[in-house]
Write a protein that holds these residues in place. Structure first.
Motif, PDB file in Angstrom:
ATOM      1  N   TYR A   7      -4.583  10.722  -0.443  1.00  0.00           N
ATOM      2  CA  TYR A   7      -3.605   9.677  -0.152  1.00  0.00           C
ATOM      3  C   TYR A   7      -2.577   9.593  -1.281  1.00  0.00           C
ATOM      4  O   TYR A   7      -2.919   9.707  -2.453  1.00  0.00           O
ATOM      5  CB  TYR A   7      -4.302   8.326   0.010  1.00  0.00           C
ATOM      6  N   ARG A   9      -0.035   6.892  -1.270  1.00  0.00           N
ATOM      7  CA  ARG A   9       0.239   5.469  -1.524  1.00  0.00           C
ATOM      8  C   ARG A   9      -0.839   4.636  -0.840  1.00  0.00           C
ATOM      9  O   ARG A   9      -1.069   4.802   0.356  1.00  0.00           O
ATOM     10  CB  ARG A   9       1.617   5.070  -1.016  1.00  0.00           C
ATOM     11  N   VAL A  10      -1.473   3.743  -1.589  1.00  0.00           N
ATOM     12  CA  VAL A  10      -2.591   2.974  -1.044  1.00  0.00           C
ATOM     13  C   VAL A  10      -2.403   1.492  -1.313  1.00  0.00           C
ATOM     14  O   VAL A  10      -1.726   1.089  -2.259  1.00  0.00           O
ATOM     15  CB  VAL A  10      -3.943   3.438  -1.653  1.00  0.00           C
ATOM     16  N   LEU A  11      -3.022   0.694  -0.444  1.00  0.00           N
ATOM     17  CA  LEU A  11      -3.089  -0.752  -0.638  1.00  0.00           C
ATOM     18  C   LEU A  11      -4.536  -1.093  -0.946  1.00  0.00           C
ATOM     19  O   LEU A  11      -5.420  -0.876  -0.119  1.00  0.00           O
ATOM     20  CB  LEU A  11      -2.616  -1.488   0.615  1.00  0.00           C
ATOM     21  N   GLN A  48       0.264   6.106  -5.838  1.00  0.00           N
ATOM     22  CA  GLN A  48       0.966   4.833  -5.934  1.00  0.00           C
ATOM     23  C   GLN A  48       0.041   3.732  -5.415  1.00  0.00           C
ATOM     24  O   GLN A  48      -0.480   3.839  -4.308  1.00  0.00           O
ATOM     25  CB  GLN A  48       2.255   4.882  -5.111  1.00  0.00           C
ATOM     26  N   LEU A 124       6.744   0.991  -6.830  1.00  0.00           N
ATOM     27  CA  LEU A 124       5.693   1.961  -6.513  1.00  0.00           C
ATOM     28  C   LEU A 124       6.168   3.381  -6.770  1.00  0.00           C
ATOM     29  O   LEU A 124       5.440   4.203  -7.348  1.00  0.00           O
ATOM     30  CB  LEU A 124       5.252   1.803  -5.053  1.00  0.00           C
ATOM     31  N   GLY A 151       0.312  -3.760   3.420  1.00  0.00           N
ATOM     32  CA  GLY A 151       0.024  -2.335   3.595  1.00  0.00           C
ATOM     33  C   GLY A 151       0.953  -1.686   4.599  1.00  0.00           C
ATOM     34  O   GLY A 151       1.433  -0.562   4.395  1.00  0.00           O
ATOM     35  N   MET A 154       4.608  -1.630   3.110  1.00  0.00           N
ATOM     36  CA  MET A 154       4.786  -0.635   2.052  1.00  0.00           C
ATOM     37  C   MET A 154       4.621   0.797   2.550  1.00  0.00           C
ATOM     38  O   MET A 154       4.695   1.741   1.775  1.00  0.00           O
ATOM     39  CB  MET A 154       3.783  -0.888   0.920  1.00  0.00           C
ATOM     40  N   CYS A 156       1.923   2.263   3.463  1.00  0.00           N
ATOM     41  CA  CYS A 156       0.777   2.848   2.772  1.00  0.00           C
ATOM     42  C   CYS A 156       0.025   3.809   3.691  1.00  0.00           C
ATOM     43  O   CYS A 156       0.001   3.640   4.913  1.00  0.00           O
ATOM     44  CB  CYS A 156      -0.175   1.749   2.289  1.00  0.00           C
ATOM     45  N   ASP A 157      -0.597   4.797   3.096  1.00  0.00           N
ATOM     46  CA  ASP A 157      -1.362   5.777   3.857  1.00  0.00           C
ATOM     47  C   ASP A 157      -2.704   5.217   4.314  1.00  0.00           C
ATOM     48  O   ASP A 157      -3.271   5.670   5.309  1.00  0.00           O
ATOM     49  CB  ASP A 157      -1.615   7.034   3.001  1.00  0.00           C
TER      50      ASP A 157
END
Length: 239
Positions: A7, A9-11, A48, A124, A151, A154, A156-157
């Motif tokens: 991944y 970008r993650v939340l 990120q 990010l 999430g 943004m 996010c993945d």
């Protein structure tokens, strides 16, 4: 990215209780440093990271007194608790040399930026950790719902839900030692089996936005890095 990761970008959703360690309430310094150390480890890999933090570790201390209180007022008190936790996280990150920014859904310009999506994405991309505080800024919504919302916003993945157990089980593993952990499970299966991954509103939003969730135990050293690497850590809830 300097190392192979699944991944980009993650939340990361952290409950306020995750910061307590073995204390009855408040913030345990050793525990918070263990958590931010894991985040720094994956940030150094080029991932990120955005964080949504709850407030149960602080608001729990006044929860009894809040009984009978107007629900909206109590929820705003909980939002204030998340801001306190966000500031503690920011301080911990920066003590390790990792730049962090706090964005609050409630306006508190003296201590935190007001949430702004373009600015958060910019941070990010610059490699800063962005900590989202005050939930959605609205009463009647949980920080799980705030995490789902941020999430999605943004792009996010994945959403990483850090809990006190190392995944989703067939039953409560504390009550039923024979319970087994799901390696993966679909949103539909989780609903049909009545598995409480998160609150219904948050879960529905993740499902609608096709934002998959990994539920894992943050207390295990290196767990976050293993999740990011795509190893068998926690439970993947997917479409």
């Amino acid at each position: 990215m300097t190392q192979q990761t699944k991944y980009k970008r993650v939340l990361l959703k952290l409950s306020g209780e995750a910061l307590m360690g073995k204390d009855a309430f408040g913030i345990n310094r050793d525990t918070i440093m263990q958590i931010v150390g894991q985040v720094k480890e994956v940030a150094d890999m080029g991932v990120q990271v955005a964080v949504v933090i709850g407030g149960g570790n602080i608001f729990r201390g006044v929860a009894t007194q809040a009984q009978g209180m107007d629900r909206a007022t109590a929820d705003y008190m909980g939002m204030m608790a998340t801001v306190m936790n966000a500031l503690a996280l920011k301080d911990a990150f920066e003590s390790l040399g990792l730049k962090a920014r706090v964005q609050s859904a409630l306006s508190m310009q003296q201590i935190a930026e007001t949430y702004a999506r373009p600015k958060a994405i910019q941070y990010l991309e610059e490699g800063k950790v962005v900590i989202f505080a005050a939930g959605t800024g609205n009463p009647f919504f949980t920080t799980d719902t705030a995490a789902s919302l941020r999430g999605a916003e943004m792009n996010c993945d994945i959403m990483l839900k850090a809990t006190n157990v190392d995944g989703v089980y067939t039953a409560d593993p504390k009550k039923y030692p024979s319970a087994t952990r799901y390696q993966t499970i679909t949103f539909d299966e989780a609903i049909s089996k009545n598995l409480r991954v998160m609150d219904a509103t948050a879960f529905a939003l993740c499902r609608e936005q096709k934002l998959n969730i990994v539920v894992f135990g943050i207390a295990k050293d290196g767990a976050l890095k293993r999740v990011i690497a795509g190893e068998d850590e926690g439970t993947l809830v997917h479409c």
